[in-house]
Design an enzyme around this catalytic site. Structure first.
Site, mmCIF file in Angstrom:
data_model
loop_
_atom_site.group_PDB
_atom_site.id
_atom_site.type_symbol
_atom_site.label_atom_id
_atom_site.label_comp_id
_atom_site.label_asym_id
_atom_site.label_seq_id
_atom_site.Cartn_x
_atom_site.Cartn_y
_atom_site.Cartn_z
ATOM 1 N N ILE A 81 45.122 38.173 34.544
ATOM 2 C CA ILE A 81 45.114 36.791 35.045
ATOM 3 C C ILE A 81 44.356 36.659 36.359
ATOM 4 O O ILE A 81 44.252 35.593 36.919
ATOM 5 C CB ILE A 81 46.542 36.218 35.203
ATOM 6 C CG1 ILE A 81 47.466 37.183 35.946
ATOM 7 C CG2 ILE A 81 47.120 35.846 33.871
ATOM 8 C CD1 ILE A 81 48.859 36.635 36.147
ATOM 9 N N GLY A 82 43.880 37.793 36.863
ATOM 10 C CA GLY A 82 43.096 37.681 38.102
ATOM 11 C C GLY A 82 42.453 39.022 38.397
ATOM 12 O O GLY A 82 43.044 40.063 38.093
ATOM 13 N N ASN A 101 45.410 30.898 47.672
ATOM 14 C CA ASN A 101 46.563 31.779 47.932
ATOM 15 C C ASN A 101 47.868 31.031 47.819
ATOM 16 O O ASN A 101 48.902 31.498 48.295
ATOM 17 C CB ASN A 101 46.457 32.375 49.349
ATOM 18 C CG ASN A 101 45.499 33.530 49.378
ATOM 19 O OD1 ASN A 101 45.111 34.030 48.325
ATOM 20 N ND2 ASN A 101 45.084 33.925 50.548
ATOM 21 N N ASP A 105 45.660 34.211 56.196
ATOM 22 C CA ASP A 105 44.659 33.945 55.152
ATOM 23 C C ASP A 105 45.122 32.795 54.264
ATOM 24 O O ASP A 105 45.019 32.841 53.047
ATOM 25 C CB ASP A 105 44.441 35.219 54.325
ATOM 26 C CG ASP A 105 43.193 35.106 53.440
ATOM 27 O OD1 ASP A 105 43.074 35.861 52.458
ATOM 28 O OD2 ASP A 105 42.371 34.207 53.713
ATOM 29 N N LYS A 134 45.005 29.660 52.269
ATOM 30 C CA LYS A 134 43.968 28.824 51.638
ATOM 31 C C LYS A 134 44.485 28.439 50.253
ATOM 32 O O LYS A 134 45.387 29.121 49.728
ATOM 33 C CB LYS A 134 42.654 29.608 51.540
ATOM 34 C CG LYS A 134 42.759 30.935 50.822
ATOM 35 C CD LYS A 134 41.467 31.728 50.943
ATOM 36 C CE LYS A 134 41.598 33.096 50.289
ATOM 37 N NZ LYS A 134 40.420 33.932 50.502
ATOM 38 N N GLY A 167 40.224 40.791 41.626
ATOM 39 C CA GLY A 167 39.571 40.604 42.927
ATOM 40 C C GLY A 167 38.875 41.900 43.305
ATOM 41 O O GLY A 167 38.687 42.774 42.478
ATOM 42 N N GLY A 168 38.540 42.054 44.544
ATOM 43 C CA GLY A 168 37.786 43.219 44.997
ATOM 44 C C GLY A 168 38.410 44.536 44.594
ATOM 45 O O GLY A 168 37.892 45.258 43.758
ATOM 46 N N PHE A 169 39.583 44.778 45.145
ATOM 47 C CA PHE A 169 40.138 46.127 44.965
ATOM 48 C C PHE A 169 41.373 46.116 44.076
ATOM 49 O O PHE A 169 42.118 47.066 44.024
ATOM 50 C CB PHE A 169 40.502 46.721 46.328
ATOM 51 C CG PHE A 169 41.491 45.874 47.083
ATOM 52 C CD1 PHE A 169 41.053 44.808 47.871
ATOM 53 C CD2 PHE A 169 42.851 46.097 46.984
ATOM 54 C CE1 PHE A 169 41.961 43.994 48.544
ATOM 55 C CE2 PHE A 169 43.763 45.293 47.647
ATOM 56 C CZ PHE A 169 43.314 44.236 48.436
ATOM 57 N N ALA A 170 41.599 45.005 43.377
ATOM 58 C CA ALA A 170 42.804 44.956 42.549
ATOM 59 C C ALA A 170 42.580 44.056 41.355
ATOM 60 O O ALA A 170 41.650 43.241 41.341
ATOM 61 C CB ALA A 170 43.971 44.416 43.368
ATOM 62 N N LYS A 171 43.467 44.202 40.350
ATOM 63 C CA LYS A 171 43.480 43.184 39.283
ATOM 64 C C LYS A 171 44.933 42.848 39.017
ATOM 65 O O LYS A 171 45.839 43.653 39.304
ATOM 66 C CB LYS A 171 42.763 43.691 38.027
ATOM 67 C CG LYS A 171 43.473 44.748 37.254
ATOM 68 C CD LYS A 171 42.652 45.126 36.005
ATOM 69 C CE LYS A 171 43.147 46.499 35.528
ATOM 70 N NZ LYS A 171 42.169 47.187 34.709
ATOM 71 N N VAL A 172 45.153 41.642 38.513
ATOM 72 C CA VAL A 172 46.516 41.193 38.257
ATOM 73 C C VAL A 172 46.656 40.921 36.770
ATOM 74 O O VAL A 172 45.842 40.208 36.193
ATOM 75 C CB VAL A 172 46.841 39.910 39.065
ATOM 76 C CG1 VAL A 172 48.197 39.357 38.670
ATOM 77 C CG2 VAL A 172 46.802 40.212 40.552
HETATM 78 C C1 LIG Z 1 45.564 31.692 38.096
HETATM 79 N N1 LIG Z 1 46.711 31.565 37.213
HETATM 80 C C2 LIG Z 1 46.751 30.689 36.168
HETATM 81 C C3 LIG Z 1 47.977 30.840 35.597
HETATM 82 BR BR1 LIG Z 1 48.536 29.863 34.125
HETATM 83 C C4 LIG Z 1 48.702 31.809 36.234
HETATM 84 C C5 LIG Z 1 47.879 32.233 37.248
HETATM 85 C C6 LIG Z 1 48.226 33.289 38.217
HETATM 86 O O1 LIG Z 1 47.354 33.830 38.834
HETATM 87 N N2 LIG Z 1 49.555 33.589 38.339
HETATM 88 C C7 LIG Z 1 50.094 34.550 39.188
HETATM 89 N N3 LIG Z 1 51.435 34.770 39.211
HETATM 90 N N4 LIG Z 1 51.709 35.735 40.132
HETATM 91 C C8 LIG Z 1 50.543 36.123 40.661
HETATM 92 C C9 LIG Z 1 49.523 35.418 40.098
HETATM 93 C C10 LIG Z 1 48.242 35.820 40.704
HETATM 94 N N5 LIG Z 1 48.629 36.770 41.762
HETATM 95 C C11 LIG Z 1 47.755 37.232 42.705
HETATM 96 O O2 LIG Z 1 48.099 38.049 43.542
HETATM 97 N N6 LIG Z 1 46.465 36.723 42.665
HETATM 98 C C12 LIG Z 1 45.515 37.066 43.727
HETATM 99 C C13 LIG Z 1 44.580 35.899 43.898
HETATM 100 N N7 LIG Z 1 43.876 35.992 45.196
HETATM 101 C C14 LIG Z 1 43.470 34.653 45.656
HETATM 102 C C15 LIG Z 1 42.228 34.847 46.447
HETATM 103 C C16 LIG Z 1 41.711 36.211 46.121
HETATM 104 C C17 LIG Z 1 42.649 36.805 45.067
HETATM 105 C C18 LIG Z 1 44.769 38.327 43.359
HETATM 106 C C19 LIG Z 1 44.759 39.363 44.261
HETATM 107 C C20 LIG Z 1 44.056 40.525 43.960
HETATM 108 C C21 LIG Z 1 43.341 40.627 42.751
HETATM 109 C C22 LIG Z 1 43.375 39.559 41.844
HETATM 110 C C23 LIG Z 1 44.063 38.394 42.142
HETATM 111 C C24 LIG Z 1 50.066 37.065 41.669
HETATM 112 C C25 LIG Z 1 50.597 38.398 41.806
HETATM 113 C C26 LIG Z 1 50.895 37.405 42.804
#
Ligand SMILES: Cn1cc(Br)cc1C(=O)Nc1[nH]nc2c1CN(C(=O)N[C@H](CN1CCCC1)c1ccccc1)C21CC1
Length: 346
Positions: free
Chosen positions: A17-18, A137, A132, A134, A20-25
């Site tokens: 679902i995401g 976030n 940070d 924004k 970024g630079g040094f990680a993925k979610v």
């Molecule tokens: C975008 N999206 C759409 C739906 Br539907 C659910 C989501 C979603 O991201 N849900 C979600 N739940 N919990 C989390 C997330 C995303 N997420 C994140 O931590 N997402 C951040 C997003 N940051 C914003 C600016 C740079 C990266 C991330 C950090 C590192 C790598 C990838 C993503 C967590 C774990 C805390």
């Protein structure tokens, strides 16, 4: 699909679902409760000098227990990876919410902004600055409540919130003038500025300072001049102005923000922050857990209190507690393989 043996039997990984630079979610399911979680996966090799940020984020999230701060359930460290098991926010980014609605009516903007103030006031009260803030976030859960994420840049200065910080971090668009000038700054003051940019984005649907060239963007931020669209109310303009003060000394404080007329109008009471810094004991949740691991409520609770609060038992307890707070039934998988994990320390 990459197999991570460390997660086997504990979490079933689903889509990414995401990234970024040094990680993925990745979206995942917590096997014992069937609850959705979001797992932030980091490879130690690619982390490199960013490794301390992970430790910082874990320590911050273990301390910050607030309804508008994304909850950390479990941390799993292997030889090559860090896995942070975090709360899943199924409403996506606040940023996308604003874009799809073009801009938010004052009533809705106020509801969101009060939740952000509550989380930031709570953080500042515990000596943390986010640094940070924004729209990317700020996520929404299924009830459209806000959750702050990405505490990798947050700071907890040793000498408390009066100590000056120096590291320039965060994205310039939301960064305070003193931060982009490389001056010494207070984390609390730069958070207020970023919240001013956030409030402006909520009410206007675009950013107060924006430019393709970084140099012009800096000039605009340092000038502190921005458009005031016709639809902004008098109080909204006054509030934004008090937050987007170039001189940090003139900027509104978080305490004044909690009591600002724009916030308390429509008889909304001043924003309070709940001093939740430890788990509350819930016997129904403990009984549900004891049914599967055969330990007594008190034994489970004792092990929870003695643990570092980032193991599978903690994740199970917190996810069951979330389910209960949402008024759902407490269920737990009966798969026998859960037993060793529940009794183990991992
Ligand atoms: C975008 N999206 C759409 C739906 Br539907 C659910 C989501 C979603 O991201 N849900 C979600 N739940 N919990 C989390 C997330 C995303 N997420 C994140 O931590 N997402 C951040 C997003 N940051 C914003 C600016 C740079 C990266 C991330 C950090 C590192 C790598 C990838 C993503 C967590 C774990 C805390």
């Amino acid at each position: 699909m990459v197999r991570y043996t460390a997660l086997k039997g504990l979490y079933d990984l689903e889509k990414t679902i995401g990234s970024g630079g040094f990680a993925k979610v990745k979206l995942a399911t917590h096997v014992a409760t069937g609850e959705k979680v979001a797992i932030k996966i980091m490879e130690k090799t690619t982390l490199g000098e960013d490794l301390p940020r992970v430790k910082l984020e874990v320590e911050a999230l273990k301390t910050l227990l607030h309804q508008h701060i994304c909850r950390l359930y479990q941390v799993i460290e292997t030889e090559n990876h860090y896995f942070m098991v975090l709360e899943y926010c199924s409403g996506g980014e606040l940023f996308d919410h604003i874009v799809e609605k073009n801009r938010l009516p004052e009533i809705e903007a106020r509801r969101f902004f009060c939740q952000i103030i509550s989380a930031v006031a709570y953080m500042h009260n515990l000596g943390y600055a986010h640094r940070d803030l924004k729209p990317e976030n700020v996520l929404l859960d299924k009830e459209e409540n806000l959750k702050l994420i990405d505490f990798g840049l947050c700071a907890k200065p040793k000498m408390g919130m009066q100590a000056h910080l120096y590291t320039s971090c965060g994205s310039p668009t939301y960064a305070a003038p003193e931060l982009i000038m490389g001056k010494k700054y207070l984390g609390s003051e730069v958070d207020i500025w970023s919240m001013g940019v956030l409030l402006y984005a909520l009410l206007c649907g675009f950013l107060p300072f924006d430019d393709n060239s970084l140099e012009n963007l800096y000039k605009k931020i340092l000038s502190g001049k921005y458009e005031e669209p016709y639809w902004l109310s008098h109080d909204s303009k006054a509030l934004i102005k008090s937050m987007l003060q170039v001189d940090p000394v003139k900027r509104i404080t978080i305490h004044e923000l909690c009591h600002h007329p724009w916030i308390t109008s429509n008889s909304l009471k001043p924003v309070v922050f709940i001093h939740k810094t430890k788990f509350e004991k819930d016997d129904e949740v403990l009984s549900t857990m004891s049914a599967i691991c055969g330990e007594s409520n008190t034994d489970i609770w004792k092990k929870l209190m003695r643990s570092d609060r980032t193991d599978y038992r903690t994740a199970t307890y917190l996810l069951l507690l979330d389910r209960k707070l949402r008024g759902l039934s407490l269920k737990i998988a009966t798969k026998s393989h859960l037993k060793p994990e529940m009794n183990g320390t991992s």
